[in-house]
Design a protein around this motif. Sequence first.
Motif, PDB file in Angstrom:
ATOM      1  N   GLY A 142       0.838  -1.174   0.055  1.00 16.17           N
ATOM      2  CA  GLY A 142      -0.055  -0.057  -0.199  1.00 16.17           C
ATOM      3  C   GLY A 142       0.710   1.383  -0.010  1.00 16.17           C
ATOM      4  O   GLY A 142       0.385   2.364  -0.326  1.00 16.17           O
ATOM      5  N   GLY A 143       1.948   1.043   0.578  1.00 18.59           N
ATOM      6  CA  GLY A 143       2.949   2.239   0.488  1.00 18.59           C
ATOM      7  C   GLY A 143       3.796   2.449  -0.776  1.00 18.59           C
ATOM      8  O   GLY A 143       4.676   3.301  -0.737  1.00 18.59           O
ATOM      9  N   GLY A 144       3.228   1.730  -1.717  1.00 18.67           N
ATOM     10  CA  GLY A 144       4.047   1.671  -2.973  1.00 18.67           C
ATOM     11  C   GLY A 144       5.194   1.029  -3.104  1.00 18.67           C
ATOM     12  O   GLY A 144       6.217   1.403  -4.085  1.00 18.67           O
ATOM     13  N   ARG A 145       5.797   0.205  -2.189  1.00 20.60           N
ATOM     14  CA  ARG A 145       7.103  -0.660  -1.899  1.00 20.60           C
ATOM     15  C   ARG A 145       6.995  -1.577  -3.195  1.00 20.60           C
ATOM     16  O   ARG A 145       6.180  -2.444  -3.353  1.00 20.60           O
ATOM     17  N   THR A 146       8.185  -2.033  -3.625  1.00 26.35           N
ATOM     18  CA  THR A 146       8.468  -3.100  -4.628  1.00 26.35           C
ATOM     19  C   THR A 146       8.774  -4.199  -3.759  1.00 26.35           C
ATOM     20  O   THR A 146       8.947  -4.029  -2.596  1.00 26.35           O
TER      21      THR A 146
END
Length: 209
Positions: free
Chosen positions: A153-157
């Motif tokens: 959700g935080g955009g992490r890969t």
Amino acid sequence: MYRNGLLVLLSQIADADVVGTAVDREELAHQSALLAPDVLVAGASLVVPDGVAAVCRLPSGVSSGTVMVAESDTDELLRAALAAGVRSYLPLSAPREDFGAAIRAVAAGGAFLPTDVTRRLVGNFHLVPRQADEPMELRLLSERERQVLLLIGGGRTNREIARNLQLSEATVKSHVSRILAKLKLRDRVHVAQLVWRLGLDAPRPLQQP
């Protein structure tokens, strides 16, 4: 000039063919019904010519396979577009490769948001109603899966998640697959949308050394 530039960009995507163009909203609806394209790429000025509220009045079927290109990128437009069912939202300033990724994802029945847009989406928690009780979706997940959910959700890969949780990338991929299966979600974009909708606290992006 904007439309011609977009046509040039799309023509450079090897596995995509431009089958038609439209210059206004009426032609957009007509061409979409006539040509039945796999993906509709449209500027926000065509999709929402009368303001954000007009997103919800898209012609039937147009929004479901749409990649919206936002000339003026705002949080209000982003949220309204996603709520209306637009499958991909790209700021005009997005990297060239994001356009190809968005078209392929939407053509395959999925969705696509650039990483910075995903992070911005889940970062605007002041616009999202909080829930007092633990969401039902979280009760389906293990503690580790919850951690991975929030990081997605935080955009992490996957690589960033692996580094953050001190796991292998293979393990992270397994967690992601289980999360998608348990929550009946199609892809990572839908995970990010769920985190945003539930008002969960997604971790801040990793700081580069």
